[in-house]
Design a protein around this motif. Sequence first.
Motif, PDB file in Angstrom:
ATOM      1  N   TYR A   5       0.811  -1.220   0.000  1.00 49.97           N
ATOM      2  CA  TYR A   5       0.000   0.000   0.000  1.00 49.97           C
ATOM      3  C   TYR A   5       0.848   1.274   0.000  1.00 49.97           C
ATOM      4  O   TYR A   5       0.356   2.359  -0.343  1.00 49.97           O
ATOM      5  CB  TYR A   5      -0.976   0.019   1.176  1.00 49.97           C
ATOM      6  N   ASP A 271      -8.172  -1.326  -6.952  1.00 49.47           N
ATOM      7  CA  ASP A 271      -7.320  -2.282  -6.254  1.00 49.47           C
ATOM      8  C   ASP A 271      -6.105  -1.485  -5.783  1.00 49.47           C
ATOM      9  O   ASP A 271      -5.550  -0.695  -6.564  1.00 49.47           O
ATOM     10  CB  ASP A 271      -6.890  -3.398  -7.221  1.00 49.47           C
ATOM     11  N   TRP A 322      -9.858   4.995  -4.948  1.00 51.91           N
ATOM     12  CA  TRP A 322      -9.586   4.794  -3.521  1.00 51.91           C
ATOM     13  C   TRP A 322     -10.657   5.461  -2.660  1.00 51.91           C
ATOM     14  O   TRP A 322     -11.183   4.857  -1.709  1.00 51.91           O
ATOM     15  CB  TRP A 322      -8.211   5.361  -3.172  1.00 51.91           C
ATOM     16  N   HIS A 324     -13.734   6.255  -3.462  1.00 54.14           N
ATOM     17  CA  HIS A 324     -14.998   5.527  -3.606  1.00 54.14           C
ATOM     18  C   HIS A 324     -14.983   4.242  -2.774  1.00 54.14           C
ATOM     19  O   HIS A 324     -15.980   3.896  -2.124  1.00 54.14           O
ATOM     20  CB  HIS A 324     -15.243   5.206  -5.083  1.00 54.14           C
ATOM     21  N   ALA A 325     -13.843   3.541  -2.784  1.00 54.75           N
ATOM     22  CA  ALA A 325     -13.734   2.303  -2.007  1.00 54.75           C
ATOM     23  C   ALA A 325     -13.852   2.581  -0.513  1.00 54.75           C
ATOM     24  O   ALA A 325     -14.514   1.831   0.219  1.00 54.75           O
ATOM     25  CB  ALA A 325     -12.418   1.607  -2.322  1.00 54.75           C
ATOM     26  N   VAL A 326     -13.237   3.658  -0.054  1.00 53.12           N
ATOM     27  CA  VAL A 326     -13.299   4.004   1.370  1.00 53.12           C
ATOM     28  C   VAL A 326     -14.718   4.368   1.778  1.00 53.12           C
ATOM     29  O   VAL A 326     -15.228   3.917   2.817  1.00 53.12           O
ATOM     30  CB  VAL A 326     -12.328   5.166   1.679  1.00 53.12           C
ATOM     31  N   SER A 328     -17.538   3.513   0.251  1.00 55.59           N
ATOM     32  CA  SER A 328     -18.376   2.312   0.167  1.00 55.59           C
ATOM     33  C   SER A 328     -18.163   1.411   1.371  1.00 55.59           C
ATOM     34  O   SER A 328     -19.112   0.856   1.929  1.00 55.59           O
ATOM     35  CB  SER A 328     -18.063   1.549  -1.123  1.00 55.59           C
ATOM     36  N   TRP A 329     -16.891   1.285   1.786  1.00 54.19           N
ATOM     37  CA  TRP A 329     -16.594   0.460   2.964  1.00 54.19           C
ATOM     38  C   TRP A 329     -17.236   1.053   4.213  1.00 54.19           C
ATOM     39  O   TRP A 329     -17.830   0.341   5.023  1.00 54.19           O
ATOM     40  CB  TRP A 329     -15.083   0.367   3.150  1.00 54.19           C
ATOM     41  N   ALA A 330     -17.142   2.397   4.372  1.00 52.64           N
ATOM     42  CA  ALA A 330     -17.700   3.050   5.557  1.00 52.64           C
ATOM     43  C   ALA A 330     -19.222   2.907   5.593  1.00 52.64           C
ATOM     44  O   ALA A 330     -19.810   2.632   6.641  1.00 52.64           O
ATOM     45  CB  ALA A 330     -17.298   4.522   5.575  1.00 52.64           C
ATOM     46  N   GLY A 332     -21.026   0.576   4.060  1.00 51.61           N
ATOM     47  CA  GLY A 332     -21.341  -0.829   4.292  1.00 51.61           C
ATOM     48  C   GLY A 332     -21.161  -1.215   5.741  1.00 51.61           C
ATOM     49  O   GLY A 332     -21.960  -1.974   6.304  1.00 51.61           O
ATOM     50  N   ARG A 333     -20.119  -0.661   6.376  1.00 51.27           N
ATOM     51  CA  ARG A 333     -19.886  -0.961   7.794  1.00 51.27           C
ATOM     52  C   ARG A 333     -21.020  -0.400   8.648  1.00 51.27           C
ATOM     53  O   ARG A 333     -21.479  -1.044   9.593  1.00 51.27           O
ATOM     54  CB  ARG A 333     -18.550  -0.359   8.215  1.00 51.27           C
ATOM     55  N   ARG A 336     -24.084  -2.613   8.295  1.00 50.07           N
ATOM     56  CA  ARG A 336     -23.936  -3.866   9.041  1.00 50.07           C
ATOM     57  C   ARG A 336     -24.150  -3.650  10.534  1.00 50.07           C
ATOM     58  O   ARG A 336     -24.614  -4.534  11.242  1.00 50.07           O
ATOM     59  CB  ARG A 336     -22.551  -4.469   8.784  1.00 50.07           C
TER      60      ARG A 336
END
Length: 354
Positions: A5, A271, A322, A324-326, A328-330, A332-333, A336
């Motif tokens: 990374y 990625d 990057w 967008h991924a962050v 989306s992860w936040a 989604g978390r 959940r």
Amino acid sequence: MHPAYFAMSMATGIVSVACHLVGFAPVAAALFWLNGLVYAALWVLTLARIARYPAAFRADLLSHGRGVGFFTTVAATCVLGTQALVIGGWPGLAFGLWVAGIALWAGLTYGIFAALTVSRSKPPLSVGLHGGWLVSVVAAQSVAVLGAQLAGGGHARAEPTLFFALVMWLGGGMLYLWIIGLIFYRYTFFEMRPSDMSPPYWINMGAVAISTLAGTMIIAAADRSPLVRDLLPFVKGLTLAFWATATWWIPMLVILGVWRHVYRRFPLRYDPLYWGAVFPLGMYTACTYRLAQVFEVDFLRPVPGVFVFLATAAWLAAFVGWAHAVVSWALGRGRRRNIPAAVSQATPGDEPMS
């Protein structure tokens, strides 16, 4: 957290340096400060990972596929040092980062390669080898680049510093020859699937691009060392050979990328390894600029003027991916976390929240 990374910091740093060279000073300065934050954040996350998941960290160190990703810490450190010297005008900070880069390079080079050598369980070549192995070359050459620049800038011990940079440059060049032979062998004699053509294969070009940059920095500082002055014809010839090899790789990598994403329709999504594809574009911009400068070949000067836009566009694409991924992860978390609470509070007969 992928061991490679720190390529995010490598890419941000070299695009900043490339922008500085071609005259985009505000962009270069903005990326310099941003890279300082990125570099610090990556170290905080790495130390947190070591503390919380030591077994996973150790497994990565001993992995043929992922262990070489740790060499990005060396390159990121030295590229930030180059930014500090060239853009910030802080030779003291640059020297400190150079020393840190040398320490990281020595520990990782002899630690990882020794561990992989004596490992009892080894994957086949088609599984364990990929373009990311060449980050070990990038690490060595990043030390050479920063050392040569410090020597050329009037460092108190310029001659031994330049000698060390020369030795690192030559050793890194030999390491490239060893590894690229195996990679080319895998290319041509093993089946390649779209998933195998991961972004680190752009390091095939990036490793010789940074070798070119290191050579030009050594040439520029040659008056600091009688030994380097005597070796100038050899250094110039080898530097030009590195640049020619980097140039040869570009059309091949574009063709393979089209085969992967257009012909075989492999999905193009974020990625962290894509930062390893941004770095070579920025490095090719910087090394071609310096090559035209020290070789006094004006007809090459338009090349970095074009590639700086390609490198900046690639950096922006990776950065947006990057972000967008962050996000989306936040999100989604958060979902959940909320779903179990809603379900637990529902009364019999109520529909649970989906």
